[in-house]
Design a protein around this motif. Sequence first.
Motif, PDB file in Angstrom:
ATOM      1  N   PRO A 109      31.914  37.461-125.720  1.00  9.64           N
ATOM      2  CA  PRO A 109      30.684  36.818-125.397  1.00  9.64           C
ATOM      3  C   PRO A 109      29.877  37.778-124.290  1.00  9.64           C
ATOM      4  CG  PRO A 109      32.065  34.938-125.594  1.00  9.64           C
ATOM      5  CD  PRO A 109      32.952  36.122-125.728  1.00  9.64           C
ATOM      6  N   GLU A 110      30.612  38.439-123.545  1.00  5.05           N
ATOM      7  CA  GLU A 110      30.050  39.352-122.532  1.00  5.05           C
ATOM      8  C   GLU A 110      29.365  40.815-123.247  1.00  5.05           C
ATOM      9  OE1 GLU A 110      33.320  37.320-120.202  1.00  5.05           O
ATOM     10  OE2 GLU A 110      32.991  38.004-122.524  1.00  5.05           O
ATOM     11  N   PRO A 113      27.366  39.311-127.950  1.00  3.67           N
ATOM     12  CA  PRO A 113      26.977  38.097-128.177  1.00  3.67           C
ATOM     13  C   PRO A 113      26.008  37.812-129.547  1.00  3.67           C
ATOM     14  CG  PRO A 113      25.811  38.898-126.358  1.00  3.67           C
ATOM     15  CD  PRO A 113      26.744  39.850-126.927  1.00  3.67           C
ATOM     16  N   ASP A 114      25.282  38.781-129.818  1.00  3.16           N
ATOM     17  CA  ASP A 114      24.350  38.486-130.811  1.00  3.16           C
ATOM     18  C   ASP A 114      25.023  38.650-132.307  1.00  3.16           C
ATOM     19  OD1 ASP A 114      21.930  38.470-129.107  1.00  3.16           O
ATOM     20  OD2 ASP A 114      21.431  40.541-129.214  1.00  3.16           O
ATOM     21  N   GLN A 327      34.366  30.451-124.770  1.00  6.53           N
ATOM     22  CA  GLN A 327      33.349  31.045-124.425  1.00  6.53           C
ATOM     23  C   GLN A 327      32.296  31.095-125.601  1.00  6.53           C
ATOM     24  OE1 GLN A 327      34.878  34.465-122.054  1.00  6.53           O
ATOM     25  NE2 GLN A 327      33.493  33.995-120.679  1.00  6.53           N
ATOM     26  N   GLU A 330      31.034  27.983-126.289  1.00 12.56           N
ATOM     27  CA  GLU A 330      29.804  27.864-125.542  1.00 12.56           C
ATOM     28  C   GLU A 330      28.576  28.413-126.232  1.00 12.56           C
ATOM     29  OE1 GLU A 330      31.885  27.131-121.346  1.00 12.56           O
ATOM     30  OE2 GLU A 330      31.263  29.166-121.861  1.00 12.56           O
ATOM     31  N   LEU A 331      28.777  29.659-126.609  1.00 12.36           N
ATOM     32  CA  LEU A 331      27.873  30.559-127.351  1.00 12.36           C
ATOM     33  C   LEU A 331      27.250  30.071-128.557  1.00 12.36           C
ATOM     34  CD1 LEU A 331      26.318  33.291-126.971  1.00 12.36           C
ATOM     35  CD2 LEU A 331      28.174  34.340-128.219  1.00 12.36           C
ATOM     36  N   ASN A 334      25.187  26.873-128.019  1.00 13.14           N
ATOM     37  CA  ASN A 334      23.769  27.212-127.505  1.00 13.14           C
ATOM     38  C   ASN A 334      22.851  27.497-128.539  1.00 13.14           C
ATOM     39  OD1 ASN A 334      24.280  26.529-124.684  1.00 13.14           O
ATOM     40  ND2 ASN A 334      24.916  28.631-124.169  1.00 13.14           N
ATOM     41  N   ARG A 335      23.593  28.390-129.634  1.00 15.31           N
ATOM     42  CA  ARG A 335      22.828  28.803-130.703  1.00 15.31           C
ATOM     43  C   ARG A 335      22.364  27.503-131.672  1.00 15.31           C
ATOM     44  NH1 ARG A 335      22.670  34.776-131.068  1.00 15.31           N
ATOM     45  NH2 ARG A 335      23.076  34.984-128.784  1.00 15.31           N
TER      46      ARG A 335
END
Length: 340
Positions: A109-110, A113-114, A327, A330-331, A334-335
């Motif tokens: 994710p860091e 992420p896209d 993580q 979590e990502l 959010n999406r």
Amino acid sequence: MGYRVVVAGATGNVGREMLNILAERQFPADEVVALASRKSIGTEVSYGDRTLKTQDLEQFDFTGYDIALFAIGSDATKTYAPRAAKAGCVVIDNSSLYRYDPLVPLIVPEVNPDAIEGYAKKNIIANPNCSTAQMVVALKPLHDRAKIKRVVVSTYQSVSGSGKDAIDELWNQTKGLYVPGQEVEPKVYPKQIAFNVIPHIDVFLEDGSTKEEWKMVAETKKIIDTSIKVTATAVRVPVFVGHGEAINIEFEEFLDEDEARDILRESPGIMVVDKREDGGYVTPIECVGEFATFVSRIRQDSTIENGLSLWCVSDNLRKGAALNAVQIAELLGNRMLKKG
């Protein structure tokens, strides 16, 4: 809004850590289900201040669940991940099975992420190899500034990366060396691991590299940039938890060590501890239980035109596996909220 979450392989080292981290980070879950193989049904595992009893992975119906964190190895994943994905549950897989599938995103994710937008092609997201995950966290911000041409990395990987039997082997061999007649022969590893280092992780390939080394090459290219050249030497060391890596980087542009240090300090997921004095660096034992990837020993490499060397350590059960998976969840959450 809370999610319905499944942790498959909940009785293993990584599965238990996934449950710990879901609770620690207060992941918005309305329900968490722990799954295990039939021999472990009913085993109790901790989830925050609650205790969960494991259910049978083989009989479980994933319908109605949002996210499944898999820590069950490639063979079992091959059977159950498509089943979960077909039921509409997004699988975040810790095995190597889908990492090199062009239709499956490989996410840190860091770093990228896209790339998670591609999850819908198979409803599966891959978690990278433990040694790759911590390395790319350190590489990506430097690559964005000066573009990396080549990476030479030597890893110092703890036995927990091989599972519980490997931890037991190191412990029992160490004790056995002090008690005559109680020596423990290697079973998990080809040679004694106690008070030794073994330059051999996973199987050997035709070119003389090991599969672990190949993974670092292929995954770095997929996650960051296909043009980066990587050569790796992966070594197992007598440490219970925490991987160390000595990384040498060649850039297209000059990057001063002080600027690199400042870039890393401002980058997500990284903690810089870099004092040029006794103990002014982080070792594997100090990173256990921590979320960060720690970077030390940042210095210019005068043997090449645009070079830096650094030392990187991380808890392999966390950033190298369970933390990265959470993580990603979590990502993904959010999406889902943005699209919902």
